[in-house]
Design a protein around this motif. Structure first.
Motif, short mmCIF file in Angstrom:
data_model
loop_
_atom_site.label_atom_id
_atom_site.label_comp_id
_atom_site.label_asym_id
_atom_site.label_seq_id
_atom_site.Cartn_x
_atom_site.Cartn_y
_atom_site.Cartn_z
N LEU A 186 -63.44 -69.68 -18.45
CA LEU A 186 -62.76 -68.44 -18.10
C LEU A 186 -63.20 -68.01 -16.71
O LEU A 186 -64.39 -68.01 -16.40
CB LEU A 186 -63.13 -67.34 -19.11
N ARG A 187 -62.24 -67.65 -15.88
CA ARG A 187 -62.54 -67.14 -14.54
C ARG A 187 -61.89 -65.76 -14.44
O ARG A 187 -60.71 -65.60 -14.67
CB ARG A 187 -61.97 -68.02 -13.46
N VAL A 188 -62.70 -64.78 -14.05
CA VAL A 188 -62.20 -63.43 -13.82
C VAL A 188 -62.33 -63.17 -12.33
O VAL A 188 -63.43 -63.19 -11.78
CB VAL A 188 -63.01 -62.39 -14.63
N ARG A 189 -61.22 -62.91 -11.68
CA ARG A 189 -61.23 -62.74 -10.23
C ARG A 189 -61.52 -61.30 -9.82
O ARG A 189 -62.23 -61.07 -8.87
CB ARG A 189 -59.90 -63.19 -9.63
N ASP A 190 -60.95 -60.36 -10.50
CA ASP A 190 -61.16 -58.95 -10.16
C ASP A 190 -61.57 -58.19 -11.41
O ASP A 190 -60.95 -58.33 -12.46
CB ASP A 190 -59.89 -58.31 -9.59
N ILE A 191 -62.60 -57.38 -11.29
CA ILE A 191 -63.02 -56.52 -12.38
C ILE A 191 -62.82 -55.09 -11.92
O ILE A 191 -63.39 -54.66 -10.91
CB ILE A 191 -64.49 -56.76 -12.76
N VAL A 192 -62.00 -54.36 -12.65
CA VAL A 192 -61.74 -52.97 -12.33
C VAL A 192 -62.80 -52.12 -13.01
O VAL A 192 -62.98 -52.19 -14.22
CB VAL A 192 -60.33 -52.55 -12.80
N GLU A 193 -63.51 -51.35 -12.23
CA GLU A 193 -64.57 -50.51 -12.77
C GLU A 193 -64.03 -49.10 -12.96
O GLU A 193 -63.56 -48.47 -12.03
CB GLU A 193 -65.76 -50.47 -11.82
N GLU A 194 -64.09 -48.63 -14.20
CA GLU A 194 -63.66 -47.27 -14.51
C GLU A 194 -64.89 -46.41 -14.74
O GLU A 194 -65.79 -46.80 -15.45
CB GLU A 194 -62.75 -47.27 -15.73
N THR A 195 -64.90 -45.24 -14.15
CA THR A 195 -66.09 -44.40 -14.24
C THR A 195 -66.01 -43.31 -15.30
O THR A 195 -67.02 -42.85 -15.77
CB THR A 195 -66.36 -43.74 -12.87
N ASN A 196 -64.83 -42.90 -15.69
CA ASN A 196 -64.67 -41.82 -16.66
C ASN A 196 -64.17 -42.37 -17.99
O ASN A 196 -63.12 -41.98 -18.48
CB ASN A 196 -63.72 -40.74 -16.13
N VAL A 197 -64.93 -43.25 -18.57
CA VAL A 197 -64.54 -43.88 -19.83
C VAL A 197 -65.40 -43.31 -20.95
O VAL A 197 -66.63 -43.34 -20.89
CB VAL A 197 -64.70 -45.41 -19.76
N ALA A 198 -64.74 -42.82 -21.99
CA ALA A 198 -65.47 -42.29 -23.15
C ALA A 198 -65.81 -43.43 -24.09
O ALA A 198 -64.96 -44.27 -24.40
CB ALA A 198 -64.62 -41.25 -23.87
N VAL A 199 -67.03 -43.49 -24.53
CA VAL A 199 -67.49 -44.53 -25.45
C VAL A 199 -67.51 -43.97 -26.85
O VAL A 199 -68.12 -42.93 -27.11
CB VAL A 199 -68.88 -45.05 -25.05
N LYS A 200 -66.83 -44.64 -27.78
CA LYS A 200 -66.82 -44.21 -29.17
C LYS A 200 -67.87 -44.98 -29.96
O LYS A 200 -68.00 -46.18 -29.81
CB LYS A 200 -65.44 -44.44 -29.80
N HIS A 201 -68.62 -44.29 -30.75
CA HIS A 201 -69.65 -44.94 -31.57
C HIS A 201 -69.20 -45.00 -32.99
O HIS A 201 -68.67 -44.19 -33.58
CB HIS A 201 -70.98 -44.20 -31.48
#
Length: 54
Positions: A39-54
């Motif tokens: 698997l090759r990932v060329r671009d990773i989009v970083e999101e800063t306002n992501v809510a994490v559900k537990h």
């Protein structure tokens, strides 16, 4: 009659999109995206306002 058919079609499409899995080089995917191989990932989009559900 037409309303029931329309409801059944919409329900089917929603169900397919919720449970859809994609397998690359695997006949039985076990995750939303299941890759058997390199698997090759060329671009990773970083999101800063992501809510994490537990």
């Amino acid at each position: 009659m037409f309303v029931k058919l329309k409801f059944k079609i919409i329900f089917f499409l929603i169900t397919c999109s919720v449970t859809a899995q994609v397998g690359i080089d695997t006949p039985n995917p076990t995750a939303t995206l299941d890759v058997n191989g390199n698997l090759r990932v060329r671009d990773i989009v970083e999101e800063t306002n992501v809510a994490v559900k537990h």
